[in-house]
Every structure is written in C-alpha cells, then in structure tokens.
Design an enzyme around this catalytic site. Structure first.
Site, PDB file in Angstrom:
ATOM      1  N   SER A  16       7.735   3.013 -14.068  1.00 29.23           N
ATOM      2  CA  SER A  16       8.701   3.590 -13.128  1.00 29.23           C
ATOM      3  C   SER A  16       9.750   2.545 -12.772  1.00 29.23           C
ATOM      4  O   SER A  16       9.498   1.343 -12.879  1.00 29.23           O
ATOM      5  CB  SER A  16       7.968   4.050 -11.866  1.00 29.23           C
ATOM      6  OG  SER A  16       7.135   3.023 -11.385  1.00 29.23           O
ATOM      7  N   GLU A  18      12.857   1.349  -9.940  1.00 27.81           N
ATOM      8  CA  GLU A  18      13.356   1.501  -8.569  1.00 27.81           C
ATOM      9  C   GLU A  18      14.840   1.158  -8.469  1.00 27.81           C
ATOM     10  O   GLU A  18      15.297   0.184  -9.062  1.00 27.81           O
ATOM     11  CB  GLU A  18      12.540   0.591  -7.644  1.00 27.81           C
ATOM     12  CG  GLU A  18      12.992   0.656  -6.195  1.00 27.81           C
ATOM     13  CD  GLU A  18      12.059  -0.092  -5.265  1.00 27.81           C
ATOM     14  OE1 GLU A  18      10.838   0.095  -5.353  1.00 27.81           O
ATOM     15  OE2 GLU A  18      12.572  -0.876  -4.456  1.00 27.81           O
ATOM     16  N   ASP A 110      11.847  -2.186   7.015  1.00 32.69           N
ATOM     17  CA  ASP A 110      12.328  -3.468   7.520  1.00 32.69           C
ATOM     18  C   ASP A 110      13.372  -3.201   8.597  1.00 32.69           C
ATOM     19  O   ASP A 110      14.074  -2.194   8.554  1.00 32.69           O
ATOM     20  CB  ASP A 110      12.965  -4.273   6.375  1.00 32.69           C
ATOM     21  CG  ASP A 110      11.903  -4.959   5.538  1.00 32.69           C
ATOM     22  OD1 ASP A 110      10.849  -5.319   6.104  1.00 32.69           O
ATOM     23  OD2 ASP A 110      12.117  -5.131   4.326  1.00 32.69           O
ATOM     24  N   PHE A 219      15.536 -13.150  -2.051  1.00 29.63           N
ATOM     25  CA  PHE A 219      14.630 -11.993  -1.992  1.00 29.63           C
ATOM     26  C   PHE A 219      13.211 -12.396  -1.626  1.00 29.63           C
ATOM     27  O   PHE A 219      12.561 -11.766  -0.813  1.00 29.63           O
ATOM     28  CB  PHE A 219      14.573 -11.282  -3.351  1.00 29.63           C
ATOM     29  CG  PHE A 219      15.749 -10.383  -3.606  1.00 29.63           C
ATOM     30  CD1 PHE A 219      16.659 -10.091  -2.608  1.00 29.63           C
ATOM     31  CD2 PHE A 219      15.926  -9.813  -4.849  1.00 29.63           C
ATOM     32  CE1 PHE A 219      17.741  -9.278  -2.850  1.00 29.63           C
ATOM     33  CE2 PHE A 219      17.002  -8.988  -5.108  1.00 29.63           C
ATOM     34  CZ  PHE A 219      17.920  -8.722  -4.106  1.00 29.63           C
ATOM     35  N   HIS A 269       5.728  -0.859 -11.984  1.00 24.77           N
ATOM     36  CA  HIS A 269       6.914  -0.401 -11.268  1.00 24.77           C
ATOM     37  C   HIS A 269       7.950  -1.529 -11.339  1.00 24.77           C
ATOM     38  O   HIS A 269       7.670  -2.649 -10.906  1.00 24.77           O
ATOM     39  CB  HIS A 269       6.529  -0.122  -9.808  1.00 24.77           C
ATOM     40  CG  HIS A 269       7.631   0.430  -8.972  1.00 24.77           C
ATOM     41  ND1 HIS A 269       8.116   1.718  -9.129  1.00 24.77           N
ATOM     42  CD2 HIS A 269       8.352  -0.113  -7.957  1.00 24.77           C
ATOM     43  CE1 HIS A 269       9.080   1.933  -8.246  1.00 24.77           C
ATOM     44  NE2 HIS A 269       9.247   0.836  -7.534  1.00 24.77           N
TER      45      HIS A 269
HETATM   46  P1  FAD Z   1       2.895  -1.169   7.441  1.00 18.25           P
HETATM   47  O1  FAD Z   1       1.871  -0.762   6.450  1.00 18.25           O
HETATM   48  O2  FAD Z   1       2.983  -0.378   8.706  1.00 18.25           O
HETATM   49  O3  FAD Z   1       2.603  -2.704   7.800  1.00 18.25           O
HETATM   50  C1  FAD Z   1       3.529  -3.475   8.566  1.00 18.25           C
HETATM   51  C2  FAD Z   1       2.773  -4.600   9.249  1.00 18.25           C
HETATM   52  O4  FAD Z   1       1.958  -4.076  10.294  1.00 18.25           O
HETATM   53  C3  FAD Z   1       1.805  -5.355   8.315  1.00 18.25           C
HETATM   54  O5  FAD Z   1       1.785  -6.716   8.706  1.00 18.25           O
HETATM   55  C4  FAD Z   1       0.478  -4.693   8.593  1.00 18.25           C
HETATM   56  O6  FAD Z   1      -0.620  -5.530   8.278  1.00 18.25           O
HETATM   57  C5  FAD Z   1       0.590  -4.406  10.089  1.00 18.25           C
HETATM   58  N1  FAD Z   1      -0.200  -3.234  10.499  1.00 18.25           N
HETATM   59  C6  FAD Z   1      -0.350  -2.074   9.845  1.00 18.25           C
HETATM   60  N2  FAD Z   1      -1.150  -1.228  10.536  1.00 18.25           N
HETATM   61  C7  FAD Z   1      -1.492  -1.878  11.676  1.00 18.25           C
HETATM   62  C8  FAD Z   1      -2.288  -1.541  12.804  1.00 18.25           C
HETATM   63  N3  FAD Z   1      -2.906  -0.349  12.907  1.00 18.25           N
HETATM   64  N4  FAD Z   1      -2.425  -2.455  13.813  1.00 18.25           N
HETATM   65  C9  FAD Z   1      -1.806  -3.667  13.731  1.00 18.25           C
HETATM   66  N5  FAD Z   1      -1.039  -4.056  12.675  1.00 18.25           N
HETATM   67  C10 FAD Z   1      -0.886  -3.167  11.677  1.00 18.25           C
HETATM   68  N6  FAD Z   1      11.824  -1.302   3.179  1.00 18.25           N
HETATM   69  C11 FAD Z   1      12.865  -0.503   3.507  1.00 18.25           C
HETATM   70  O7  FAD Z   1      13.447  -0.638   4.589  1.00 18.25           O
HETATM   71  N7  FAD Z   1      13.281   0.487   2.624  1.00 18.25           N
HETATM   72  C12 FAD Z   1      12.667   0.705   1.419  1.00 18.25           C
HETATM   73  O8  FAD Z   1      13.056   1.598   0.670  1.00 18.25           O
HETATM   74  C13 FAD Z   1      11.567  -0.127   1.065  1.00 18.25           C
HETATM   75  N8  FAD Z   1      10.902   0.057  -0.112  1.00 18.25           N
HETATM   76  C14 FAD Z   1       9.793  -0.705  -0.402  1.00 18.25           C
HETATM   77  C15 FAD Z   1       9.081  -0.470  -1.590  1.00 18.25           C
HETATM   78  C16 FAD Z   1       7.943  -1.208  -1.893  1.00 18.25           C
HETATM   79  C17 FAD Z   1       7.185  -0.932  -3.163  1.00 18.25           C
HETATM   80  C18 FAD Z   1       7.519  -2.243  -1.003  1.00 18.25           C
HETATM   81  C19 FAD Z   1       6.303  -3.078  -1.324  1.00 18.25           C
HETATM   82  C20 FAD Z   1       8.224  -2.501   0.172  1.00 18.25           C
HETATM   83  C21 FAD Z   1       9.363  -1.730   0.495  1.00 18.25           C
HETATM   84  N9  FAD Z   1      10.083  -1.935   1.677  1.00 18.25           N
HETATM   85  C22 FAD Z   1      11.161  -1.139   1.991  1.00 18.25           C
HETATM   86  C23 FAD Z   1       9.737  -3.038   2.582  1.00 18.25           C
HETATM   87  C24 FAD Z   1       8.802  -2.595   3.736  1.00 18.25           C
HETATM   88  O9  FAD Z   1       9.429  -1.633   4.522  1.00 18.25           O
HETATM   89  C25 FAD Z   1       8.469  -3.841   4.548  1.00 18.25           C
HETATM   90  O10 FAD Z   1       7.638  -4.700   3.829  1.00 18.25           O
HETATM   91  C26 FAD Z   1       7.943  -3.571   5.956  1.00 18.25           C
HETATM   92  O11 FAD Z   1       8.011  -4.812   6.675  1.00 18.25           O
HETATM   93  C27 FAD Z   1       6.510  -3.087   6.011  1.00 18.25           C
HETATM   94  O12 FAD Z   1       6.396  -1.779   5.595  1.00 18.25           O
HETATM   95  P2  FAD Z   1       4.944  -1.121   5.343  1.00 18.25           P
HETATM   96  O13 FAD Z   1       5.159   0.287   5.022  1.00 18.25           O
HETATM   97  O14 FAD Z   1       4.146  -1.947   4.429  1.00 18.25           O
HETATM   98  O15 FAD Z   1       4.334  -1.242   6.856  1.00 18.25           O
END
Ligand code: FAD
Length: 288
Positions: A16, A18, A110, A219, A269
């Site tokens: 895939s 991105e 982010d 990055f 990916h």
């Molecule tokens: P989460 O899974 O919510 O985690 C965020 C933080 O909170 C982590 O440190 C986690 O350990 C902690 N956490 C989770 N659950 C809990 C809980 N219950 N209690 C306490 N702490 C907790 N960003 C963008 O803005 N746009 C995009 O399109 C985008 N695409 C991405 C694609 C991929 C494949 C990846 C790997 C990342 C992408 N990101 C994108 C970046 C991502 O949004 C960031 O890394 C963001 O900081 C964390 O998102 P997450 O969904 O992993 O968050």
C-alpha cells in the site's frame, strides 16, 4: 473492499502507498501523475493523510473519493481527533460512509504546527482507542490503527505503549500500520511484544525510502523514529549529491523490505511523500 478481508483472503503480502493532500492545484496535478505511475504496481490500497489539526479535511475526503471513483483503487482515509467534537467526527464519518469508503485509519493525531502538545477538544476524544470504539459501535468500516516499533514518543515505556495499542485492538481495530523505522530488529521485537500482549491482528510495517537527508532528519525527529548512526554517517558524506542520496535510500529500503518479506510480514506500507520514483525502483528490481 475492506482491507481486513483482503488480508484474510490472501497469503501473499499486500502493498500500500500513503499520500498527503497537496496544498495547491499544481501539487494535485503532480499527485495524480504519481498515483497513475504507482497504479501500474497494482497496490492493494492507497491511504491519504489527515493534516495536522484536521487542516486538510476537505482535500483528504476529496482525494479518497477520487481514488475510489475515478482511479479505481481502494482508498483508506486517515481520520484524527484533533480539534474535533464527537458530533463533528460523526458527521465526517457519515460523509466518508456516503462516499462508499470502507477503510479508516483511526488516529489521535498530531497537534497543529503552532502547538506543542495534543489538547483534547472539550467535547472530543483524547485517545485513538475512543475514536476506534465510536467507529466500531456506530459504523461498518474496516479500522486500521497506528503502531510504534520504537514506541510513541509520549509513552513512558514499551510496555505502556503496547498496552495502549492493545486497547485500540480491543476497541475494534482490525489491523495495525506502523510508524516508519530503519532498524528491522526493532520491528521484529515489536511483533514479539504485541504477540505476548495478546495482539493478534495483522501488523503492517511502514517504510519510508530516504530521498533527502535534511528531510529525513526532520521527519524522524518529529515522529520519534530512530535514524541509525550508520545511516547518518553514510549520508553525511553524500548529502550534497541528491542522486547518490536517493540511490542510498532506495538500496536501504530494498534491503529492509527483502528482510521483512523473508520473515513473513503480511504486507508493506510505503510512505511515498507523493513521489513515485523511489517506490517504483524498489518494486522494479526486487519485489515483483
Ligand atoms: P494514541 O493511540 O491515542 O496514542 C497517543 C499517546 O497516548 C501514546 O503515547 C499512547 O501510548 C498514549 N495513550 C493511548 N491510550 C492511552 C490511555 N488510555 N491512557 C494514557 N495514555 C494513553 N497524524 C496526523 O495528524 N494525520 C495523519 O494522517 C497521520 N497518519 C499516520 C499514519 C501512521 C501509519 C502513523 C504511524 C501515524 C500517523 N499520524 C498521523 C501520526 C499520529 O497521529 C501521531 O503519532 C499521534 O501523536 C498519535 O496518534 P495515535 O493514533 O497513535 O494515538
């Protein structure tokens, strides 16, 4: 088609690509050319990022719609919680559903450029698992989530990070796509930790071919991925020759992919940065 159905149906690895929504018409035109080039490689799906703070929402939705209807490939729309109320997120999900998009990468997101930390919207979600739960309970999407072989920068430990990943899977995630990494051992150790934690959904490694030294330094600093010392030293010597840097990056990615595939990953990916050249090179000589 749902990506999880594809993953369950095939024993071959899936590939895939991105993309991010370009800022202007010129960028959009170039991106369509990139997508046309990469279509020849028959990718399983294309994913489109959701700009920091939801800044690209309309363009993300426009692009995934076009990928599905006009280009005829399977899209996955990224969606984040940043700056959005639950009500607003539901509206976006309805719009995506209305466009017959079946795959969502559910993310916390982010913070916008001018903000250092993620701040939860007063009526929104604080973590990706809450978004996953919302989607699972009220919609019928295939749900991908992000995983971090070198742990998420905000996590205090690998153990805590994997617990939070498990929470996303238990909330309904169908598969995991990882953050970019350059050390395959970190990925293999991550797979072991996930297995031990009881995570049994497919985990797809994310690979970014290096094309520019200062860009990759930026990055990796931004996303918390480790750029190994050997790569830094090697690139320091050739950084002013863009052709050599690209060749180095492509060769490195090829070796990474070969080792990952030899070890039975379910797919790869590619973070394309909207360019086709490096990904085409990788496929041309080694994967197909
Ligand atoms: P989460 O899974 O919510 O985690 C965020 C933080 O909170 C982590 O440190 C986690 O350990 C902690 N956490 C989770 N659950 C809990 C809980 N219950 N209690 C306490 N702490 C907790 N960003 C963008 O803005 N746009 C995009 O399109 C985008 N695409 C991405 C694609 C991929 C494949 C990846 C790997 C990342 C992408 N990101 C994108 C970046 C991502 O949004 C960031 O890394 C963001 O900081 C964390 O998102 P997450 O969904 O992993 O968050």
């Amino acid at each position: 088609m749902k990506i999880i159905d594809l993953l369950n149906q095939t024993t071959d690895p899936i590939f895939s690509f991105e993309f991010f929504p370009p800022k202007d018409e010129e960028g959009m035109k170039n991106l369509y050319q990139t997508i046309r080039d990469l279509k020849k490689l028959e990718p399983s799906y294309l994913s489109v990022t959701y700009g920091a703070g939801g800044s690209t929402r309309d363009k993300t939705l426009e692009l995934v719609g076009k990928i599905k209807k006009e280009i005829g490939l399977e899209p996955m729309s990224h969606l984040t919680c940043v700056g959005s109320s639950i009500q607003y997120i539901r509206e976006i999900l309805k719009k995506i559903e209305g466009d017959n998009i079946q795959n969502i990468l559910a993310l916390r997101g982010d913070p916008p450029k001018d903000e250092e930390n993620f701040v939860k919207h007063a009526e929104g979600f604080g973590y990706a698992y809450e978004l996953v739960r919302e989607i699972k309970q009220n919609f019928d999407f295939c749900i991908g989530v992000a995983g971090y072989p070198e742990k998420h920068p905000e996590s205090r430990s690998f153990e805590e990070d994997i617990e939070h990943l498990k929470l996303k899977v238990d909330s309904g995630a169908d598969f995991i796509v990882t953050q970019l990494f350059f050390n395959n051992d970190a990925f293999f150790e991550f797979l072991e930790r996930a297995e031990k934690a009881g995570i049994h959904v497919p985990i797809i490694p994310g690979i970014m071919p290096i094309t520019n030294f200062s860009q990759i330094k930026r990055f990796t600093e931004m996303c918390g991925a480790h750029l190994p010392e050997k790569i830094v030293n090697d690139l320091e010597k050739i950084k002013d020759n863009s052709g050599e840097v690209q060749k180095y990056g492509t060769d490195y990615a090829i070796q990474q992919c070969k080792e990952l595939l030899d070890n039975g990953v379910k797919g790869i990916h590619f973070y394309t940065l909207n360019k086709s050249k490096a990904t085409m090179e990788i496929f041309k000589d080694y994967i197909t």
